[in-house]
Design a protein around this motif. Structure first.
Motif, short mmCIF file in Angstrom:
data_model
loop_
_atom_site.label_atom_id
_atom_site.label_comp_id
_atom_site.label_asym_id
_atom_site.label_seq_id
_atom_site.Cartn_x
_atom_site.Cartn_y
_atom_site.Cartn_z
N CYS A 25 0.28 -1.15 0.11
CA CYS A 25 -0.16 0.00 -0.05
C CYS A 25 0.89 1.20 -0.12
CB CYS A 25 -0.63 0.36 1.09
SG CYS A 25 -2.04 -0.75 1.36
N SER A 34 -1.99 3.11 -2.82
CA SER A 34 -3.06 3.06 -2.37
C SER A 34 -3.18 4.31 -1.12
CB SER A 34 -3.66 1.83 -2.57
OG SER A 34 -2.99 0.52 -1.81
N GLN A 171 -7.79 8.26 -1.17
CA GLN A 171 -8.71 7.27 -2.53
C GLN A 171 -9.34 8.29 -3.36
OE1 GLN A 171 -8.47 3.12 -2.11
NE2 GLN A 171 -6.42 3.53 -0.92
N VAL A 240 -11.21 5.38 1.02
CA VAL A 240 -11.24 3.68 -0.08
C VAL A 240 -12.17 3.37 -1.25
CG1 VAL A 240 -9.43 3.46 1.72
CG2 VAL A 240 -11.38 2.01 1.68
N HIS A 241 -10.97 2.62 -2.10
CA HIS A 241 -11.76 1.99 -2.48
C HIS A 241 -12.99 2.55 -3.95
CE1 HIS A 241 -10.66 -1.77 -0.55
NE2 HIS A 241 -9.12 -0.93 -1.38
N ASN A 309 -12.02 -3.22 -6.08
CA ASN A 309 -11.65 -2.26 -6.49
C ASN A 309 -11.65 -2.01 -8.27
OD1 ASN A 309 -11.70 0.83 -6.49
ND2 ASN A 309 -9.22 1.06 -5.61
N GLN A 311 -10.36 -0.66 -11.51
CA GLN A 311 -10.08 0.92 -11.84
C GLN A 311 -8.97 1.03 -12.70
OE1 GLN A 311 -7.22 2.64 -8.24
NE2 GLN A 311 -8.46 3.87 -8.08
N HIS A 327 -8.31 -4.60 -8.33
CA HIS A 327 -7.08 -4.20 -7.58
C HIS A 327 -7.31 -5.83 -6.21
CE1 HIS A 327 -5.49 -0.28 -7.70
NE2 HIS A 327 -6.15 0.11 -7.74
N ALA A 381 -0.54 -3.72 -7.93
CA ALA A 381 -1.74 -2.57 -7.82
C ALA A 381 -2.28 -2.16 -9.12
CB ALA A 381 -0.86 -1.19 -7.44
N CYS A 383 -4.55 -1.01 -12.38
CA CYS A 383 -4.74 0.12 -12.02
C CYS A 383 -5.51 0.50 -13.60
CB CYS A 383 -3.82 1.25 -12.42
SG CYS A 383 -4.74 3.12 -11.12
N ARG A 434 -0.48 5.01 -13.13
CA ARG A 434 -1.46 5.35 -12.85
C ARG A 434 -2.99 4.45 -14.38
NH1 ARG A 434 -4.48 5.62 -8.34
NH2 ARG A 434 -2.61 6.95 -6.97
#
Ligand code: HEC
Length: 465
Positions: A25, A34, A171, A240-241, A309, A311, A327, A381, A383, A434
């Motif tokens: 994280c 994150s 986030q 978050v999320h 999550n 993304q 994620h 992670a 994205c 990202r």
């Protein structure tokens, strides 16, 4: 802290513990992912950042904000060593911050099909989250802190005025930007963001909102709400999320993802908007062929559920199928082929575990729940994603480009008959990746965070025809 504990030979090394339990994280170099950076000048939670406050934060966590409690995993000496480790790294960073690596302009990267260089398009942006283009070649960039920027003819323009006010904590933020597929005729631009709100008791309950508007003389105008959740029933405390990618199909629908907002069990609850991918008409109306419109206990905008999550969201232009990256917790990042009314299983099945090493569930599969097409364990992670359609890298056409925040890379994924047959890392270690998008010039654009910049991949000079 007792002396026996400090002297105990069985205490584990702080750098190893950090790599194993925290890097996921906070980033392998502590620069954030994150979770917040521990290198910069702000302590988001630890008060003034005394050793005691940091140790307390690590021991007790802040579950609402997504920081696990570690007191059952580490002894006091180990927590103390982690605080020292964080302090050392922060001091080193503060000394070297002027010399953070940028991709050298003359560095030629060699990959299986193509050699390329990485050019910096702009380094004046603040945590860029999403990049996209208008038909005239103007680049749209969202900055997580709340600004919509335009980059036109190589020049980064000042933030568009009067865009929505956003919650930028954790986030949350100004997240996706996407022009309508018929932008040339209607001028609509869609934004997704964390709409600020607090409960009477003062808890932050910002939640996903999607609006569309037009940009007129540098100002956001004609705003219409496309999606907003009911505050009283659906909003979750914490930051978050949020998920929040947008994709349009060819028949006038907008699809968008909302993460579980830290409330895992809501992902299975069709009466909740979080942990879902939604589908609406481009003006926000509910399509009457949505899968759950006839179910009075379900929200009619839901298209698929059981998401943690998500993304990354993009249609494969070759097949018209919708793909999403999501994620996982610790491990279990997923690539999913999104189909109507499907349950993707979170949190009942997952290839990941809790961040503190305890299992979430022993099950990775169950009847009636879709398997990911692939999962990445340990987590990268994962994205933003994009199916590459440009002309500059013909060998990559049709491949899925995938960004990774924690593992800081851009990955090329070859999909044949809905199966992943090959993967290649194109570059890594220039910052958290990202978002990725194919530019109108055929170059591949990547939004990097820490250091914040937009870069583009172009063929190496010798490789050009
Ligand atoms: C699941 C993700 C996650 C993991 C794993 C994690 N953290 Fe955190 N951590 C967070 C988040 C999110 C916050 C910010 C909470 C907030 O906004 O108040 C945070 C905050 C902190 C803070 C306070 C930072 C500040 O700016 O005030 C410290 C210190 C910290 N974490 C240390 C650790 C250590 C040490 C580990 C490993 C043992 C760890 N964290 C693992 C998510 C995580």
């Amino acid at each position: 802290m007792s002396i026996t504990q400090t002297a105990c030979a069985q205490n584990r090394d702080a750098p190893d513990l950090f790599a194993q339990f925290c890097a996921n994280c906070h980033g392998p170099d502590l620069g954030g992912g994150s979770a917040p950076s521990m290198l910069d000048d702000v302590w988001t939670y630890g008060g003034t950042g005394t050793d005691e406050e940091l140790a307390h934060q690590i021991a007790k966590g802040n579950l609402e904000k997504g920081m696990p409690a570690w007191e059952s995993v580490f002894n006091e000496a180990e927590i103390r060593a982690l605080v020292v480790f964080i302090r050392e790294r922060r001091a080193g960073y503060q000394r070297n911050r002027e010399t953070l690596p940028a991709p050298p302009a003359d560095l030629v990267l060699h990959t299986q099909q193509h050699d390329f260089v990485i050019e910096t398009v702009t380094d004046e942006v603040d945590t860029p989250w999403s990049i996209n283009w208008l038909p005239d070649g103007t680049m749209l960039i969202t900055e997580k802190s709340g600004s919509l920027r335009l980059l036109r003819d190589g020049e980064l323009l000042p933030p568009v005025m009067d865009t929505p006010w956003v919650d930028g904590a954790g986030q949350a933020g100004l997240l996706e930007v996407a022009p309508h597929p018929d932008y040339a005729t209607n001028g609509w631009i869609y934004l997704s963001f964390s709409d600020p709100a607090t409960t009477p008791a003062g808890a932050n309950v910002s939640f996903t909102k999607i609006v569309r508007g037009r940009i007129t003389d540098g100002t956001w105008t004609d705003e219409e709400v496309i999606y907003a959740a009911d505050i009283a029933h659906y909003r979750q405390p914490g930051s978050v999320h949020y998920g929040n990618r947008i994709a349009f199909d060819d028949t006038g629908h907008i699809f968008f993802s909302i993460g579980d907002r830290g409330a895992q069990q809501h992902a299975q609850d069709l009466g909740r908007p979080n942990g879902k991918i939604h589908r609406l008409h481009d003006d926000g109306r509910i399509p009457n062929d949505n899968p759950f419109v006839a179910d009075p206990t379900a929200l009619p905008s839901i298209w698929s559920y059981g998401h943690r999550n998500p993304q990354g969201l993009d249609f494969d232009p070759a097949t018209g199928e919708l793909w999403s990256t999501e994620h996982g917790p610790r491990g279990g990042d997923e690539l999913n082929l999104i189909t109507r009314s499907t349950n993707y299983g979170w949190p009942l099945i997952t290839y990941g575990m809790n961040y503190n090493g305890t299992p979430i569930t022993a099950r990775t599969a169950a009847a009636g729940m879709a398997q990911p097409v692939i999962h990445w364990t340990p987590s990268i992670a994962v994205c933003g994603i994009d199916f590459y359609e440009g002309d500059l890298f013909p060998g990559w056409r049709g491949n899925l480009l995938v960004t990774a925040l924690a593992q800081q890379h851009l990955r090329r994924v070859v999909i044949v008959d809905n199966q992943v047959v090959e993967q290649e890392i194109l570059f890594q270690d220039f910052g958290r990746c990202r978002d990725v998008a194919s530019g109108p010039d055929g170059a591949i654009y990547v939004a990097l965070n820490r250091p914040d910049r937009i870069v583009r991949l172009v063929p190496a000079p010798t490789a050009q025809p």
